[in-house]
Design a protein around this motif. Structure first.
Motif, short mmCIF file in Angstrom:
data_model
loop_
_atom_site.label_atom_id
_atom_site.label_comp_id
_atom_site.label_asym_id
_atom_site.label_seq_id
_atom_site.Cartn_x
_atom_site.Cartn_y
_atom_site.Cartn_z
N VAL A 272 0.85 -1.19 0.00
CA VAL A 272 0.00 0.00 0.00
C VAL A 272 0.89 1.24 0.00
O VAL A 272 1.67 1.43 0.93
N ARG A 273 0.79 2.02 -1.06
CA ARG A 273 1.60 3.25 -1.22
C ARG A 273 3.08 2.99 -0.96
O ARG A 273 3.74 3.74 -0.24
N GLY A 274 3.58 1.90 -1.52
CA GLY A 274 5.00 1.59 -1.44
C GLY A 274 5.44 0.91 -0.17
O GLY A 274 6.60 0.53 -0.03
N LYS A 275 4.50 0.74 0.78
CA LYS A 275 4.84 0.06 2.03
C LYS A 275 4.23 -1.34 2.03
O LYS A 275 3.15 -1.56 1.51
N LYS A 276 4.95 -2.28 2.65
CA LYS A 276 4.45 -3.66 2.78
C LYS A 276 3.79 -3.81 4.16
O LYS A 276 4.48 -3.79 5.18
N LEU A 277 2.45 -3.91 4.16
CA LEU A 277 1.71 -4.02 5.41
C LEU A 277 1.39 -5.48 5.69
O LEU A 277 0.82 -6.17 4.85
N PRO A 278 1.75 -5.99 6.90
CA PRO A 278 1.47 -7.41 7.20
C PRO A 278 -0.03 -7.65 7.36
O PRO A 278 -0.74 -6.85 7.97
N MET A 279 -0.50 -8.78 6.82
CA MET A 279 -1.88 -9.22 6.99
C MET A 279 -1.85 -10.72 7.31
O MET A 279 -0.98 -11.44 6.79
N THR A 280 -2.76 -11.17 8.13
CA THR A 280 -2.80 -12.56 8.56
C THR A 280 -3.99 -13.27 7.93
O THR A 280 -5.12 -12.75 7.98
N VAL A 281 -3.73 -14.43 7.34
CA VAL A 281 -4.82 -15.24 6.77
C VAL A 281 -5.73 -15.69 7.92
O VAL A 281 -5.26 -16.28 8.90
N SER A 282 -7.02 -15.39 7.79
CA SER A 282 -7.96 -15.56 8.91
C SER A 282 -9.26 -16.20 8.45
O SER A 282 -9.60 -16.17 7.27
N ARG A 283 -9.97 -16.76 9.41
CA ARG A 283 -11.27 -17.35 9.12
C ARG A 283 -12.26 -16.27 8.68
O ARG A 283 -12.20 -15.14 9.14
N MET A 284 -13.16 -16.66 7.79
CA MET A 284 -14.32 -15.83 7.49
C MET A 284 -15.55 -16.61 7.94
O MET A 284 -15.54 -17.84 7.91
N PRO A 285 -16.62 -15.94 8.36
CA PRO A 285 -16.79 -14.49 8.39
C PRO A 285 -15.95 -13.81 9.48
O PRO A 285 -15.52 -14.46 10.43
N PHE A 286 -15.75 -12.50 9.30
CA PHE A 286 -14.98 -11.73 10.27
C PHE A 286 -15.83 -11.35 11.48
O PHE A 286 -15.30 -11.00 12.52
N VAL A 287 -17.15 -11.35 11.32
CA VAL A 287 -18.08 -11.18 12.44
C VAL A 287 -19.06 -12.35 12.38
O VAL A 287 -19.32 -12.91 11.32
N GLU A 288 -19.63 -12.69 13.51
CA GLU A 288 -20.52 -13.85 13.58
C GLU A 288 -21.76 -13.64 12.71
O GLU A 288 -22.40 -12.58 12.75
N GLN A 289 -22.10 -14.64 11.91
CA GLN A 289 -23.35 -14.60 11.16
C GLN A 289 -24.50 -14.94 12.10
O GLN A 289 -24.38 -15.83 12.94
N ARG A 290 -25.62 -14.22 11.95
CA ARG A 290 -26.72 -14.38 12.90
C ARG A 290 -28.03 -14.72 12.17
O ARG A 290 -29.07 -14.14 12.46
N TYR A 291 -27.96 -15.62 11.23
CA TYR A 291 -29.17 -16.07 10.54
C TYR A 291 -30.08 -16.79 11.55
O TYR A 291 -29.59 -17.48 12.45
N TYR A 292 -31.40 -16.62 11.37
CA TYR A 292 -32.34 -17.23 12.32
C TYR A 292 -32.70 -18.64 11.85
O TYR A 292 -33.36 -18.82 10.83
N ARG A 293 -32.26 -19.63 12.60
CA ARG A 293 -32.49 -21.02 12.22
C ARG A 293 -33.54 -21.70 13.11
O ARG A 293 -33.75 -22.90 12.98
N GLY A 294 -34.16 -20.93 13.99
CA GLY A 294 -35.25 -21.47 14.82
C GLY A 294 -34.75 -21.90 16.18
O GLY A 294 -33.56 -21.91 16.47
#
Length: 376
Positions: A354-376
């Protein structure tokens, strides 16, 4: 009132209402669409996570398939089971090409006497042509150009909608029903594109503004634009067609093996039978594909945008970001993208330039926030 057109851009039946509500309109998939309202993208995002938000998604394509062979015809184009889809249920599906690439993703509902299909706006014309080209004897395709489509999403969505249609309280995630809302015949599914509980509601265009106003009159509900829709779906790990998946990506590369029904994977009478099946099933069997879609979390707050190149610790290019933002609910810089398979295991550190800099990022699980579908 069906779709209107001014210049090169189409307008949904809710266009004038968006202007009345103070929306900022932008071109999107051939339509003038609201990207945000005076509340602003971040507050609209949080409103949907905490209460309920109403989205105009009338730019999507809506189609009915009728006739005895409709399910078999559609099943020949997708790697999921349509023939055994129970009446009143909805299923996520993918159109694939002969190379196993993804032509589009879509939602299919079985209403018993017909299949109701919703496709992406940008792919609408090609998807409809694709289905028409494969129609079998006795199967008819009807475009529903005289209907709006809105999505009511968030933890208070059911509470708000049940005041207008008490029947929705009985529904669970991926249920779909035809019902009246304030006397209007609607198609309602308990589903959406935010990771929250909610509903997608197909309304005749002539009643769209009146019913939308009724929903917006509920104390929990605010109008939400495309900007927040994008950050909500990214936090929930959901792909955007044309960005995270396209004709060059297979379902296996896209980490969408769950979108291939088990009966279409294994040896058996219904294995394969969709375009590109040999390639897709070969990737499943060999566990061998060159790249994988992964989730990524950055260490700082700087958003890492689509198109950003990804590198390993030695400076070798190993992939690129396909969607990225700062997630208001995740409180982190989040992205998804494709990396060489060797770098796809969880907790692997990669570097985004990003703009000439190397920013560290970590491979992570998705979703990043809990899904809240209503399953009963």
């Amino acid at each position: 009132m069906a779709e209107q057109q001014t210049g090169d851009l189409l307008k949904t039946p809710l266009y004038d209402l968006h202007l009345e509500l103070g929306a900022k309109m932008v071109p999107f998939a051939g339509y003038e669409m609201p990207v945000q309202y005076p509340l602003g993208v971040k507050k609209e995002h949080l409103q949907t996570r905490e209460q309920a938000g109403l989205f105009d998604v009338s730019h999507m394509g809506q189609v009915l398939l009728t006739g005895e062979g409709a399910a078999a015809m559609l099943e020949s184009l997708v790697p999921v089971d349509i023939i055994d889809l129970p009446a009143g249920k909805q299923r996520y599906a993918l159109f694939t090409n002969n190379e196993g690439g993804i032509l589009d993703d879509l939602m299919v509902t079985n209403y018993g006497d017909c299949l109701y299909v919703v496709v992406n706006a940008a792919c609408k014309a090609q998807d409809i042509a694709h289905m028409r080209a494969h129609l079998t004897d006795g199967v008819e395709l009807t475009e529903l150009n005289d209907r709006a489509l809105v999505a009511l999403q968030g933890p208070k969505a059911a509470e708000a909608l049940s005041r207008l249609a008490p029947e929705v309280a009985e529904m669970v995630f991926m249920d779909s029903r035809r019902m009246k809302i304030d006397g209007v015949d609607c198609f309602v599914s308990r589903s959406g594109y935010t990771g929250e509980d909610g509903f997608e509601i197909s309304i005749p265009s002539s009643d769209a503004v009146r019913l939308t106003r009724l929903m917006l009159d509920q104390p929990e509900v605010e109008a939400i634009g495309l900007g927040a829709r994008d950050s909500l779906r990214l936090e929930s790990g959901l792909c955007l067609y044309g960005h995270d998946i396209d004709t060059t990506t297979t379902p296996i590369e896209a980490s969408l093996i769950w979108a291939i029904s088990k009966s279409r994977r294994a040896d058996g009478a219904r294995a394969g039978g969709f375009p590109g099946a040999e390639i897709v099933l070969g990737q499943i069997a060999s566990k061998d594909c060159a790249r994988k879609r992964v989730g990524l979390i950055g260490e700082g707050r700087a958003p890492v945008r689509e198109g950003t190149e990804l590198f390993d610790a030695d400076g070798n290019n190993i992939g690129r970001v396909t969607s990225g933002t700062f997630g208001p609910s995740a409180s982190a810089s989040i992205a998804m993208g494709y990396v060489a398979t060797a770098f796809s295991p969880l907790e692997t550190v990669v570097y985004a330039e990003v703009r000439g800099k190397k920013l560290p990022m970590t491979v992570s699980r998705m979703p990043f926030v809990e899904q809240r579908y209503y399953r009963g």
